[in-house]
Design an enzyme around this catalytic site. Structure first.
Site, PDB file in Angstrom:
ATOM      1  CE  LYS A 269       5.172  -2.991   6.415  1.00 24.38           C
ATOM      2  NZ  LYS A 269       4.998  -2.635   4.991  1.00 24.38           N
TER       3      LYS A 269
ATOM      4  NE  ARG B  87      -0.731  -3.567   7.197  1.00 22.53           N
ATOM      5  CZ  ARG B  87       0.311  -4.338   6.857  1.00 22.53           C
ATOM      6  NH1 ARG B  87       0.892  -5.105   7.737  1.00 22.53           N
ATOM      7  NH2 ARG B  87       0.767  -4.323   5.625  1.00 22.53           N
TER       8      ARG B  87
ATOM      9  NE  ARG C 252       6.188  -8.166  -1.596  1.00 23.20           N
ATOM     10  CZ  ARG C 252       5.620  -7.533  -0.572  1.00 23.20           C
ATOM     11  NH1 ARG C 252       6.359  -7.052   0.408  1.00 23.20           N
ATOM     12  NH2 ARG C 252       4.323  -7.360  -0.530  1.00 23.20           N
TER      13      ARG C 252
ATOM     14  NE  ARG D 257       2.608 -10.737   0.043  1.00 19.60           N
ATOM     15  CZ  ARG D 257       2.794  -9.777   0.941  1.00 19.60           C
ATOM     16  NH1 ARG D 257       3.961  -9.660   1.549  1.00 19.60           N
ATOM     17  NH2 ARG D 257       1.834  -8.932   1.231  1.00 19.60           N
TER      18      ARG D 257
ATOM     19  NE  ARG E 273      -0.814  -5.434   0.031  1.00 18.80           N
ATOM     20  CZ  ARG E 273       0.290  -5.814  -0.603  1.00 18.80           C
ATOM     21  NH1 ARG E 273       0.221  -6.214  -1.870  1.00 18.80           N
ATOM     22  NH2 ARG E 273       1.435  -5.806   0.007  1.00 18.80           N
TER      23      ARG E 273
END
Ligand code: ADP
Ligand code: ADP
Length: 219
Positions: free
Chosen positions: A15, A90, A129, A162, A173
């Site tokens: 996203k 969400r 990431r 992160r 998540r």
């Protein structure tokens, strides 16, 4: 008429990466709820203190906090022509709040783009990431590496991993996505706003598919 696009997808679907590409191509601001929360946490604001625990557990921030934050952001001058929404809504309550806020601005959701990626791909994307501290530009140490390790190609700022990308939190998540966010796919389909795009392709190919979906949408 302003155009508001929603990017829907599991954590790691792409996203943020795609929102940055679409924002540049369509000249619309990129609004990432996660990024706004992280900026507030880094700056030590009251909002940052209120949301920190939810985010580090991989839970959603409560709807009232999130909706108020987005309402304020959508009311700013730079959203007059619309925006790319990344990571919001969400939940069903957030989708309803968004419809209400856009109505108040004499507008509505133009299209919802669901980026579909298999779960095993999500996990490997999130484990590699890296994000930049300055503007949240996104990299992957294998799939999408920066020119120089640890440095953002676009603004030269430091890259970091992160805290919520550690495996236990990623699993939580993804479960939260499946139970609370995935039902929005059907909701937007019923409203005739949904476009599904295969997110398990090269970044540029996904961007082209999203742009095609936007071009094909009903006015
Ligand atoms: P999201 O915002 O949906 O969580 P990101 O845009 O942050 O997803 O992407 C998650 C990770 O996957 C990042 O490391 C990014 O560089 C990488 N990535 C994004 N899109 C692709 C793609 N199409 N192919 C390979 N890697 C991708
Ligand atoms: P990802 O790109 O991996 O999907 P985000 O950067 O969008 O993650 O969000 C990071 C975290 O911020 C989420 O796991 C959640 O705790 C919180 N968050 C972001 N957007 C929302 C939202 N719309 N509602 C509730 N919590 C949110």
């Amino acid at each position: 008429m302003a155009t508001f696009y929603i990017l829907l997808g599991a954590p790691g679907a792409g996203k943020g990466t795609q929102a940055k590409n679409l924002s540049a191509a369509l000249k619309l601001p990129h609004i990432s709820s996660g990024e706004i929360f992280r900026e507030n946490i880094a700056a030590g604001t009251e909002l940052g203190k209120a949301v920190n625990e939810y985010i580090s557990r991989g839970d959603l921030v409560p709807d009232d906090i999130t909706n108020a934050m987005i309402r304020e952001r959508l009311g700013r001058e730079d959203c007059a022509e619309g925006a790319i929404l990344d990571g919001f809504p969400r939940t069903m309550a957030q989708a309803q709040a968004l419809a209400h806020d856009l109505h108040e601005l004499d507008s509505h959701v133009s299209a919802v783009l669901s980026i579909d990626v298999p779960e095993d791909v999500l996990v490997s994307r999130l484990s590699g990431r890296w994000m930049c501290r300055e503007k949240g530009h996104v990299y992957h140490d294998v799939l999408n590496p920066p020119c120089e390790p640890g440095v953002c190609d676009t603004d030269g700022s430091e890259l970091y991993q992160r805290e919520d990308d550690k495996p236990e939190t990623v699993a939580a998540r993804i479960q939260v996505y499946l139970s609370q966010t995935a039902p929005l796919i059907e909701h937007f389909e019923e409203l005739g706003l949904l476009h599904r795009v295969n997110g398990d392709q090269e970044i540029e190919v996904v961007t082209e598919s999203l742009q095609r979906a936007i071009a094909e949408r009903k006015p």
